[in-house]
Motif scaffolding. Sequence first.
Motif, PDB file in Angstrom:
ATOM      1  N   GLY A 267      42.275  69.702  50.818  1.00  0.00           N
ATOM      2  CA  GLY A 267      43.665  70.471  51.242  1.00  0.00           C
ATOM      3  C   GLY A 267      43.825  70.195  52.634  1.00  0.00           C
ATOM      4  N   GLY A 268      43.038  69.086  53.401  1.00  0.00           N
ATOM      5  CA  GLY A 268      43.382  68.584  54.505  1.00  0.00           C
ATOM      6  C   GLY A 268      44.290  67.519  54.506  1.00  0.00           C
ATOM      7  N   SER A 272      44.215  64.913  51.152  1.00  0.00           N
ATOM      8  CA  SER A 272      45.650  65.095  50.454  1.00  0.00           C
ATOM      9  C   SER A 272      46.515  63.921  50.291  1.00  0.00           C
ATOM     10  CB  SER A 272      46.378  66.285  51.257  1.00  0.00           C
ATOM     11  OG  SER A 272      45.872  67.463  51.361  1.00  0.00           O
ATOM     12  N   SER A 273      46.282  62.872  51.571  1.00  0.00           N
ATOM     13  CA  SER A 273      47.259  61.536  51.492  1.00  0.00           C
ATOM     14  C   SER A 273      46.463  60.826  50.322  1.00  0.00           C
ATOM     15  CB  SER A 273      46.956  61.073  53.026  1.00  0.00           C
ATOM     16  OG  SER A 273      47.301  61.919  53.742  1.00  0.00           O
ATOM     17  N   VAL A 274      45.246  60.825  50.320  1.00  0.00           N
ATOM     18  CA  VAL A 274      44.711  59.776  49.259  1.00  0.00           C
ATOM     19  C   VAL A 274      45.171  60.450  47.824  1.00  0.00           C
ATOM     20  CG1 VAL A 274      42.562  59.316  47.982  1.00  0.00           C
ATOM     21  CG2 VAL A 274      42.785  59.337  50.468  1.00  0.00           C
ATOM     22  N   GLU A 300      39.161  76.930  52.001  1.00  0.00           N
ATOM     23  CA  GLU A 300      40.372  76.216  52.097  1.00  0.00           C
ATOM     24  C   GLU A 300      41.093  75.887  50.679  1.00  0.00           C
ATOM     25  OE1 GLU A 300      40.965  73.100  55.697  1.00  0.00           O
ATOM     26  OE2 GLU A 300      38.547  72.654  54.650  1.00  0.00           O
ATOM     27  N   THR A 301      40.385  76.494  49.756  1.00  0.00           N
ATOM     28  CA  THR A 301      40.890  76.189  48.389  1.00  0.00           C
ATOM     29  C   THR A 301      42.572  76.362  48.163  1.00  0.00           C
ATOM     30  OG1 THR A 301      40.100  78.497  47.770  1.00  0.00           O
ATOM     31  CG2 THR A 301      38.747  76.743  47.161  1.00  0.00           C
ATOM     32  N   GLY A 302      43.195  77.324  48.933  1.00  0.00           N
ATOM     33  CA  GLY A 302      44.357  77.635  48.728  1.00  0.00           C
ATOM     34  C   GLY A 302      45.196  76.510  49.260  1.00  0.00           C
ATOM     35  N   TYR A 303      44.793  75.845  50.108  1.00  0.00           N
ATOM     36  CA  TYR A 303      45.487  74.584  50.699  1.00  0.00           C
ATOM     37  C   TYR A 303      45.421  73.501  49.444  1.00  0.00           C
ATOM     38  CZ  TYR A 303      46.223  76.742  55.294  1.00  0.00           C
ATOM     39  OH  TYR A 303      46.429  77.457  56.312  1.00  0.00           O
ATOM     40  N   ASP A 552      52.561  72.513  56.820  1.00  0.00           N
ATOM     41  CA  ASP A 552      51.426  73.203  57.020  1.00  0.00           C
ATOM     42  C   ASP A 552      50.344  72.216  56.600  1.00  0.00           C
ATOM     43  OD1 ASP A 552      52.179  73.437  54.620  1.00  0.00           O
ATOM     44  OD2 ASP A 552      51.501  75.335  54.501  1.00  0.00           O
ATOM     45  N   ILE A 553      50.279  71.479  55.668  1.00  0.00           N
ATOM     46  CA  ILE A 553      49.107  70.585  55.244  1.00  0.00           C
ATOM     47  C   ILE A 553      48.840  69.338  56.463  1.00  0.00           C
ATOM     48  CG2 ILE A 553      48.315  69.048  53.800  1.00  0.00           C
ATOM     49  CD1 ILE A 553      48.320  71.723  52.744  1.00  0.00           C
TER      50      ILE A 553
END
Length: 632
Positions: A267-268, A272-274, A300-303, A552-553
């Motif tokens: 979620g970071g 997330s970009s990958v 961080e599982t929500g993100y 927000d990510i």
Amino acid sequence: MCGIAGIFHCGTIKPVDPQRVQAMCDALAHRGPDGHGVWTAPGVGLGHRRLSIIDLAGSPQPMHSADDRHVISFNGEVYNFKELRRELEAEGAQFNTHGDTEVILAAYQRWGTDCVGRLNGMFVFAIYDKAQRTLFLARDRFGVKPLYTAMLSDGSIAFASELKGLLAHPLLRREVDPQAVEDYMAWGYVPDHRSILKGVGKLPAGHWQLLRHDTPPAAPQQYWDLSFAERRKGKVADLEAELLHHLGQAVSSRMVADVPLGAFLSGGVDSSSVVALMAEQSREPVRTCSIGFDVAAVDETGYAARVAELFGTNHQSRRVSADQFDAIDQLATMFDEPFADASALPTWRVCQLARESVTVALSGDGADEAFAGYRRQVFHHREEQARRLLPAPLRRSVIGPLGRVWPKADWAPRPLRFKSTLQALAASGAEGYARALGTVPPEVRATLYADGFLRELGDYRAEQPFVALMEGAPARSGLDAAQYADCKFWLPGDILTKVDRTSMAVSLEAREPLLDHRLVEFAATLPEGLRVKGVQGKWLLKKAMERYLPQDILYRPKQGFVTPIAQWLRGPLAAQARGVATGSTVAATGWFDKAQLARMAESHIAGRSDHSRLLWQLIMLDKSLGRLGVST
């Protein structure tokens, strides 16, 4: 992904016992559960454990070239093997398999040692030339894949993907290197330029080594280095487009596999970009997985769930207890050498989850080093600006003494914790950054060591090689030099070691698209203002990904895996914290001042101070020494 091992005689030719090579490979069975092989000839033996990823049935190893002159044992993946194959076929090469191993053999036959510069991937391999009677060892540019080497008493060199492979050889001397202990206490891991055992080394990243039977071992030769000495010019929009092109190429090249493939998703920004780029290039939903904790503040599982929903991935998520202290014995066994990065625990858990559904997982590792995403890099950039404004005599005579007397104040809000900043400003840029990266500063280590151990260390301090690396970096600024040192020192020693051991422990191949060397070379040429803007690191990467990811990510504070070690050491691990001073292997070495260790343990347990990182390092050192069966 695989494990390799071997024996080569230098200065003489003696028979190699295939059972010894087999035993070394058996110690690496977790790296390659799908197949194994051993080949020996006078003076040489190569072994292999295979995890089948590409050409599942057609590329057994050790593999012989078509003309039977060369034999290879290879660990890793070469992502541009199809392009190289076409080039080699145009020059007359013929192939019997469909994988990358035979392409490496043909590339070596065509281009010799220069072949490594043409390989885009993560790899370690050994190629024996029957005609020249030489052994060629090579390691990838960033050191994604490891290779340990040792000179043995019978004149042979043994090598293996992990230290446990060497430990299976009966002639390996198990004596601890005191300088490696100093390195470990400073950094929390044993850097790549050293090993915990005397006489054991690691082939450096971006190097190859050519061994001959009739001469002593030649020194490794560097074939690649990362330069921050140039600056790319152009409009921000153009650089952003070029960055996205490199990112797309890096991700797509790592999506080639004949087995199920997925991605880690925290979620970071980086993972997330990958995932975003994988989803763009995949016809099927991307498989993703994330690990959360039963403590809301570090979960961080929500993100991750938001990103998974955004790209329609086939997502698996699992919450685990933050109290994973019962797994530290398994962790010590995984790493062989002492390793105190506590994020190894959750990294192992996410690898376990991923392996339930895939054999290959893409990660987001490498972006922080390449694009200046660590908070310490941003702070260093600002400190360098302050150093340019403050005369060196003022920094040494006023700021230095102030930093020594300033309270540590771990309990205070972060803006009021000035001690480390003052100490860093009083030093040179390289010395200050070494202090920021280290876990136990030199003045604290000096109070821990027994007098005899200090005499054994002499003038050596762990920061010296790091400072020399920064001062000699191909760089134009302090930020450049810091990133260069992170890529050459921290990345292979900590981050890539962590991912390799935890993924291989469950027979999972982890791939790092953000460490594609073309992408990192591009990032190293970016102006500082496109890497760090204000207090924001990875600025251009985040701007480029705005078309894919929500704000927000992209711009939330960096979290990372968090493990509640301080609480463990005041609770279920309190006895182990006390034990490092009495009755432990560490205590028996005589390296440390037992009374000082006892005081620190009691102060931490009572809550008067936070010595969790130090105590955790000592516990992991103790467990490692016990498993290695070393002499001290």
